[in-house]
Write a protein that holds these residues in place. Sequence first.
Motif, short mmCIF file in Angstrom:
data_model
loop_
_atom_site.label_atom_id
_atom_site.label_comp_id
_atom_site.label_asym_id
_atom_site.label_seq_id
_atom_site.Cartn_x
_atom_site.Cartn_y
_atom_site.Cartn_z
N GLU A 64 0.76 1.14 -10.31
CA GLU A 64 -0.25 0.63 -9.37
C GLU A 64 -0.95 1.83 -8.73
OE1 GLU A 64 2.26 -3.47 -8.36
OE2 GLU A 64 2.02 -1.90 -6.83
N TYR A 84 3.25 4.38 -1.11
CA TYR A 84 3.52 4.97 -2.42
C TYR A 84 4.98 4.69 -2.76
CZ TYR A 84 4.68 8.11 -6.15
OH TYR A 84 5.13 8.61 -7.34
N TRP A 142 -3.49 2.59 -7.10
CA TRP A 142 -4.08 2.65 -5.77
C TRP A 142 -3.11 3.21 -4.73
CZ3 TRP A 142 -2.72 -2.20 -7.86
CH2 TRP A 142 -1.69 -2.87 -7.19
N ARG A 143 -1.81 3.11 -5.01
CA ARG A 143 -0.81 3.56 -4.05
C ARG A 143 -0.88 5.08 -3.82
NH1 ARG A 143 3.36 -0.20 -3.09
NH2 ARG A 143 3.19 -2.11 -4.35
N PHE A 188 0.78 -1.23 0.00
CA PHE A 188 0.00 0.00 0.00
C PHE A 188 0.82 1.29 0.00
CE2 PHE A 188 -2.95 -3.09 2.03
CZ PHE A 188 -3.95 -3.03 1.07
N THR A 205 -3.66 4.74 -1.03
CA THR A 205 -3.54 3.80 0.08
C THR A 205 -2.30 4.02 0.94
OG1 THR A 205 -2.45 2.18 -1.37
CG2 THR A 205 -4.85 2.02 -1.12
#
Length: 370
Positions: free
Chosen positions: A184, A177, A186-187, A175, A190
């Motif tokens: 990716e 960054y 979502w990083r 998760f 998240t």
Amino acid sequence: MPGQGETTVSVPLTPTRSDLYWRRIFNKYDRDADGKISYAELKEIIESREYEHDLPDNVVEKIMKLADRDNSGYLDFNEFVEMMHNPDFKAVFGHFVARYVHSIVPHRGPVDTTGMGPGFLYVPKSLRDGTYEEEYSCWPPAICMILISLVEIVMFCYDAAHGSTTAVGPLAKIFIYNPHKRHEAWRFITYMFVHVGVVHLLVNLLVQLFLGVPLEMVHRWWRVTLVYLAGVAAGSLATSLTDPRVHLAGASGGVYALIAAHIATIIMNWAEMEFAIIQLLVFLLLAAVDIGTAVYDRYWGAGVTNIGYVAHLAGAIAGLLVGIGVLRNLEKRKWEKRLWWAAVILYCCLMLAGILANIFWVDHFPDTKL
């Protein structure tokens, strides 16, 4: 009781601002618009869910006994105004009545002044002060920031149980960054669940609960969530552009968005807030000191630090702009409408520029091979 002649002289041909204010409240009570307030109408309002905790159970009987001077069983407009100004009445009910009156007129705008055509309700500043504070409500419950905090705690504990509290545990690797894994997407959001050490986690938890829960109590969970996530996204996008090789962890972007959101709501509800200037100065000082400390530690402090102060600053800017755009404004003025449009357009432009730069400015970022 004044005579007929005195009554005729005392009634102005044009309603005063005070008349319009009390007429608005009277009309709010007068559910069937018959020009008088019955016992049943008072009882219905007082026992409604919104006000059930504001007034004692026997308030209807006391109101009618004190205010119904002619024993008609109804309150006409003059009796109602006398009731609200009666010192004996205030002595009996204290703050309950004042709170109730303010609660039923939080939203101000054009009103019909009973046959006199559309008009604008003017409420003096002395009567508006504190209206914002009276909008605090425990229903629906403010649980959004609590849930986010619980997720952060659970993830931190899971990684700690696997031997890591420095953002290199199994969940943190998924998760956080990571500039080498920017594809990716979502990083970019998240990373807010990942923290480097117990102190980092506790500071963010305390601040986001202390600032986020009061915002939820006034503005509701979905508005506060938008502000928080806007700050998180702005923090990662800005950091990726200014510090393209830095890993990013922590909820500081969202936390600073909450700080700036308080500033936004102070600006938009200045006249409705008590001690607005003090609150504004406190939040500005808090943000300035923390960002200043982060910048100093990053470049001039002893030891090596990697504090993502750009995420703090970008989160604050996003929180201010999105806060102006989505948080409740109890009384809209012309300049506030212009400010709303300016904030929304500026935020959309900044976010679009950040997203496009992250997608197409390939040479600026490290290889996606870790």
